[in-house]
Design an enzyme around this catalytic site. Structure first.
Site, mmCIF file in Angstrom:
data_model
loop_
_atom_site.group_PDB
_atom_site.id
_atom_site.type_symbol
_atom_site.label_atom_id
_atom_site.label_comp_id
_atom_site.label_asym_id
_atom_site.label_seq_id
_atom_site.Cartn_x
_atom_site.Cartn_y
_atom_site.Cartn_z
ATOM 1 N N ASP A 98 0.862 -1.176 0.000
ATOM 2 C CA ASP A 98 0.000 0.000 0.000
ATOM 3 C C ASP A 98 0.903 1.232 0.000
ATOM 4 O O ASP A 98 1.806 1.336 0.834
ATOM 5 C CB ASP A 98 -0.882 -0.022 1.260
ATOM 6 N N ASP A 200 -2.936 4.799 -2.269
ATOM 7 C CA ASP A 200 -3.951 5.286 -1.327
ATOM 8 C C ASP A 200 -4.351 6.746 -1.535
ATOM 9 O O ASP A 200 -3.486 7.612 -1.657
ATOM 10 C CB ASP A 200 -3.377 5.149 0.095
ATOM 11 N N GLU A 260 -6.436 4.160 -5.806
ATOM 12 C CA GLU A 260 -7.680 4.417 -5.083
ATOM 13 C C GLU A 260 -8.150 5.789 -5.544
ATOM 14 O O GLU A 260 -7.790 6.809 -4.968
ATOM 15 C CB GLU A 260 -7.483 4.401 -3.564
ATOM 16 N N HIS A 332 -11.403 -2.885 2.981
ATOM 17 C CA HIS A 332 -11.260 -2.582 4.406
ATOM 18 C C HIS A 332 -11.953 -1.288 4.823
ATOM 19 O O HIS A 332 -11.953 -0.959 6.005
ATOM 20 C CB HIS A 332 -9.768 -2.503 4.741
ATOM 21 N N ASP A 333 -12.471 -0.527 3.865
ATOM 22 C CA ASP A 333 -13.154 0.737 4.174
ATOM 23 C C ASP A 333 -14.664 0.623 4.039
ATOM 24 O O ASP A 333 -15.373 1.626 4.207
ATOM 25 C CB ASP A 333 -12.714 1.832 3.186
HETATM 26 O O1 TEU Z 1 -9.190 5.898 1.986
HETATM 27 C C1 TEU Z 1 -9.432 7.137 1.375
HETATM 28 C C2 TEU Z 1 -10.776 7.625 1.560
HETATM 29 O O2 TEU Z 1 -11.213 8.469 0.811
HETATM 30 C C3 TEU Z 1 -11.551 7.105 2.738
HETATM 31 O O3 TEU Z 1 -11.707 8.162 3.616
HETATM 32 C C4 TEU Z 1 -12.880 6.595 2.353
HETATM 33 O O4 TEU Z 1 -13.655 7.603 1.774
HETATM 34 C C5 TEU Z 1 -13.583 6.109 3.581
HETATM 35 O O5 TEU Z 1 -12.730 5.257 4.289
HETATM 36 C C6 TEU Z 1 -14.832 5.352 3.216
HETATM 37 O O6 TEU Z 1 -15.372 4.783 4.365
HETATM 38 C C7 TEU Z 1 -7.876 5.512 2.154
HETATM 39 C C8 TEU Z 1 -7.761 4.199 2.899
HETATM 40 O O7 TEU Z 1 -8.340 3.168 2.145
HETATM 41 C C9 TEU Z 1 -8.353 4.343 4.258
HETATM 42 O O8 TEU Z 1 -8.330 3.138 4.968
HETATM 43 C C10 TEU Z 1 -7.573 5.404 4.986
HETATM 44 O O9 TEU Z 1 -8.196 5.677 6.202
HETATM 45 C C11 TEU Z 1 -7.451 6.701 4.189
HETATM 46 O O10 TEU Z 1 -7.117 6.486 2.837
HETATM 47 C C12 TEU Z 1 -6.368 7.566 4.755
HETATM 48 O O11 TEU Z 1 -5.121 6.995 4.468
#
Ligand code: TEU
Length: 561
Positions: A98, A200, A260, A332-333
């Site tokens: 990542d 990311d 992403e 994971h989000d």
């Molecule tokens: O996510 C980017 C992001 O835009 C997130 O805020 C997303 O909109 C949100 O998690 C949706 O629930 C990335 C990573 O995937 C995330 O895990 C991190 O928290 C974030 O970047 C900061 O690095």
């Protein structure tokens, strides 16, 4: 379009903290991943994306990096990482790390030096700005709620920028020294043997020339920081920085990269994933964004199977002839895909989970599985807000309360979408802590583990796990690879509710993928004569003349003459 080495691969995301614990401390680790490589190989996974394992205070679970070239001791050592690289290589698999470079941790030495001397060289790695009449420099709201500005301790009226939590200060990419650091670090990992990166939150690195207020858009009086992404200067800068990363790091290594990328203009697609684009691929978030609300994700609408289908089909058509999107139902989000896209009563039904799988895995593009998806893991239960670990969920809970929701209602809303749904430990068996750890898991396992676990499905015909394996085998089968990886895409019967059906054509073959995403039997008019049923999720479909009959939640792949 020139073919690339990664296009016929299947990807699998590992969120290390919850994948497999090898030493009983309740936290997943790299030796745990090595322990499960044979399982992943047997599943058919080729490219493993590891969410961050770098040294980190884990304020945002590793997306806050304190040392880009070090492994966090909770996850293992650099020797473990090297062993993982060797063990994957031996099995013909690849590791993708990542790349989290919009921000680092406030505990990174760069930020520590910057705090000590904001006017010095490391101050220029970040965004330090003077406040405005005792208030922060702008009224922007961060991704996790609250202002994007936090005061610099010991300095009156000086703030630093963080689009995410306050322990994630944004790096200033306009500074060539920052870009140099990142390029060198990326090359260092690629030289070490990682195959590439998941990149990311990357659109955020392009910032506007001037930081100015936007019209407030919520009761908190703040405005969504994402408004700055549309600024033409932000965009130009983003493109320039990504071009540099590609030219000086990714391309010379023939790396696989997946961005992403939220908030792209459809017109930008070719720039991002076309021939010679910034990335190999980018995630398709169309379905994940469906039903979003300006109030926050606590207020989002639940999509149904037809919404999922329509989003995927639109994206596939948009990407046709341009490049490969990466297809997901969860990560994971996000909450678990089965819980999100299937009607509530079907989310735990293995038949419905398989019907969803058939669509995701056989769409054009690159399939990504998220750990536990292959065994039909679903959302968990949260007895109270204190049971939630995720920083983002706490922010949304606060927003829901501020909007006037009662605590019980606010909890119910965030529980549906919480990132912790995907972060409960992987359910390996019906034993202690689902076989994830010999100790106490850092986050409770989903109570459904006695029924839903890998051991109960391994080698069991009709299980979700075995069906994922057969979908992957089909995609990789020499006879069908041409059509399923590189073939065209045409939606059929899209007006038929509860049905996701499409034709893939190429290499002299035409395949119909038809998935009944409903609890009623469905008749599907065949767009050509049936030659052979290649795969069916449960039993066999009915075939009579030019009508295919699918049982409730049944999916079939039929080769057409
Ligand atoms: O996510 C980017 C992001 O835009 C997130 O805020 C997303 O909109 C949100 O998690 C949706 O629930 C990335 C990573 O995937 C995330 O895990 C991190 O928290 C974030 O970047 C900061 O690095």
């Amino acid at each position: 379009m020139e073919r690339q080495w990664w296009q016929d691969k299947v990807c699998y995301q590992i969120w290390p903290k919850s994948f497999k614990d090898s030493n009983g401390d309740g936290v997943g680790d790299i030796p745990g991943i090595i322990d499960r490589l044979d399982y992943l190989k047997e599943l058919g996974a080729d490219i493993l994306w590891l969410s961050p394992v770098y040294k980190s205070p884990l304020a945002d679970e590793g997306y806050d990096i304190a040392d880009y070239r070090g492994i966090d001791p909770r996850f293992g050592t650099m020797e473990d990482m090297e062993r993982l690289l060797a063990e994957t290589k031996r099995r013909g698999m690849y590791v993708v790390m990542d790349l989290v470079v919009n921000h680092c941790s406030d505990e990174h030495p760069w930020f520590q030096k910057a705090l000590a001397d904001p006017e010095g060289p490391y101050g220029k790695y970040f965004y330090f700005r003077k406040g405005k009449n005792g208030a922060p420099p702008t009224n922007w709201r961060g991704y996790f709620g609250g202002s994007v500005w936090s005061p610099v301790p010991g300095r009156e009226d000086l703030y630093y920028l963080h689009l995410f939590c306050k322990k994630q200060p944004d790096l200033d990419w306009e500074n060539p020294a920052v870009r140099r650091e990142v390029v060198e670090m990326v090359n260092w990992w690629l030289d070490k043997g990682v195959a590439g990166f998941r990149v990311d939150a990357i659109v955020n690195i392009g910032k506007p020339e001037r930081f100015e207020d936007f019209a407030p858009d919520r009761p908190d009086g703040l405005a969504d920081c994402r408004k700055m992404l549309a600024d033409p200067v932000s965009r130009q800068r983003l493109h320039a920085y990504l071009g540099q990363l590609r030219d000086e790091a990714f391309a010379p290594h023939n790396a696989f990269t997946v961005g992403e990328v939220f908030d792209t203009d459809p017109a930008e697609l070719a720039l991002f994933i076309g021939q010679g684009g910034f990335f190999s691929s980018m995630f398709d978030f169309a379905a994940a964004c469906w039903g979003g609300s300006p109030k926050g994700w606590y207020d989002a609408k639940k999509p149904g199977p037809d919404n999922y289908r329509d989003c995927c089909f639109d994206s596939a058509l948009r990407a046709a002839g341009v490049g490969f999107l990466s297809n997901i139902i969860e990560n994971h989000d996000e909450p678990r895909g089965a819980s999100r896209y299937l009607p509530e009563e079907a989310a735990n039904d293995p038949r419905a989970q398989k019907a969803l799988a058939a669509v995701q895995m056989l769409l054009p593009g690159l399939p990504f599985l998220y750990q536990g998806q292959e065994i039909g893991m679903t959302n968990t239960v949260f007895p109270s807000i204190d049971a939630v670990d995720d920083v983002n969920t706490h922010g949304e809970y606060a927003a829901a309360l501020a909007a006037g929701l009662a605590p019980g209602e606010a909890l119910a809303r965030v529980a549906r979408w919480s990132r912790d749904n995907a972060r409960t430990p992987v359910q390996w068996s019906a034993e202690h802590a689902a076989g994830f750890t010999a100790g106490t898991p850092w986050l409770p396992v989903n109570p459904n583990y006695a029924r839903v676990n890998a051991a109960a499905q391994q080698g069991v015909e009709g299980s979700v796990l075995e069906f994922y394996k057969s979908l992957i085998r089909l995609r990789k089968n020499d006879k069908y690879k041409e059509v399923l990886v590189w073939g065209g895409f045409e939606p059929v019967h899209q007006e038929q509710a509860g049905l996701a059906a499409f034709v893939r054509a190429g290499g002299g073959r035409r395949l119909l993928i038809a998935s009944n995403l409903s609890g009623e039997a469905q008749q599907v008019e065949l767009p050509g004569a049936a030659k052979e049923v290649l795969l069916c999720s449960d039993g066999a479909p009915g075939l009579a003349g030019d009508i295919l009959t699918l049982a409730p939640w049944q999916a079939a792949v039929v080769e057409l003459a």
